[in-house]
Scaffold this active site. Sequence first.
Site, mmCIF file in Angstrom:
data_model
loop_
_atom_site.group_PDB
_atom_site.id
_atom_site.type_symbol
_atom_site.label_atom_id
_atom_site.label_comp_id
_atom_site.label_asym_id
_atom_site.label_seq_id
_atom_site.Cartn_x
_atom_site.Cartn_y
_atom_site.Cartn_z
ATOM 1 N N PRO A 1 0.823 -1.214 0.000
ATOM 2 C CG PRO A 1 -0.837 -1.575 1.609
ATOM 3 C CD PRO A 1 0.478 -2.114 1.123
ATOM 4 C CB ALA B 1 12.349 2.179 0.497
ATOM 5 C CG ASP C 1 11.837 3.040 5.129
ATOM 6 O OD1 ASP C 1 12.085 2.771 6.317
ATOM 7 O OD2 ASP C 1 10.787 3.585 4.767
#
Length: 329
Positions: A112, A121, A164
Amino acid sequence: MTTSSAPGKVYLFGEHAVVYGEPAVPCAIERRAQVTVERREDEQLRVRANDLTLDGFTVTWGGETDTRPDVDVPTPLVEAATGYIDGAIEQALDAVGEPTAGFDVTVESDIPLGAGLGSSAAVVVAGIDAATRELGVELSPEGLADRAYQVEYDVQDGQASRADTFCSAMGGAVRVQGDDCRRIEDVPTLPFVVGYDGNTGDTGELVAGVRELKNTYGFAADAVESIGDLVRAGEVALRDGDLEELGRLMEFNHGLLSALGVSARSLDAMVWAAREADALGAKLTGAGGGGCIVALDRTEQTHTALEYTPGCADAFRAELDTEGVRVER
């Protein structure tokens, strides 16, 4: 044509505090973004985005066209999408030593968008990998992580951490503190359950809010430092395979993040639902303000409870993904 994919992530601990040099422990999950890159004969960049919890869109720019497309999509969405893809392509061209090239780029994802699961990322890591491979160069995961971080740093106005992008490139559980990034070996099975409220938080606004609190109140600065201490305790529990202690520390982490103003009513409701379902622990994951919570539960109780929680749009199990970026074809 080259296709690469990279995983999203959840935070066991440490979001927000990692911006201030404290450690964080994100974990890759088995939800991926996939980027397909095919070189063009001209210098245009054509991007098609699918399955990003949006209706999808296609835009073309570069070469002889305008610098930005005129499409019926909200401007911030187009700017974010094109910013990450632009950055990924620029990093790929720099890596292979080519000043210009055109590409058709297709982005597909089951992560999402803007939900705290590392969608940007994953797209950037997979995009750089696919584009460099399309040009005949293969970068190491560490090299991809570093270049992807530069893209996020630029797009997010200097407010990104390496967490990330390093996690997405490497896979598994990782420890990130400033520029010190390393993979954590021998991680136990982590029974993740994710609840998603269908909303997105403004990462820049939330990070700025924490910064303002930290600069205004000493106790807010103490809360940020306490998150760092909590992460270090969590590393010990992770090494020992003590899921019960991990769960307790996740609960503590959520409380500190809530005190720093980055939770939301929907996130708190899902955390409480997980607690009442006897999850080992639960907390928001990512920037907050909306998006996702992550819980630890060996049973199906939390998953079931979240499905019946008002404001929870989706709930799913998310196994730890031990593989980072990979080429699909």
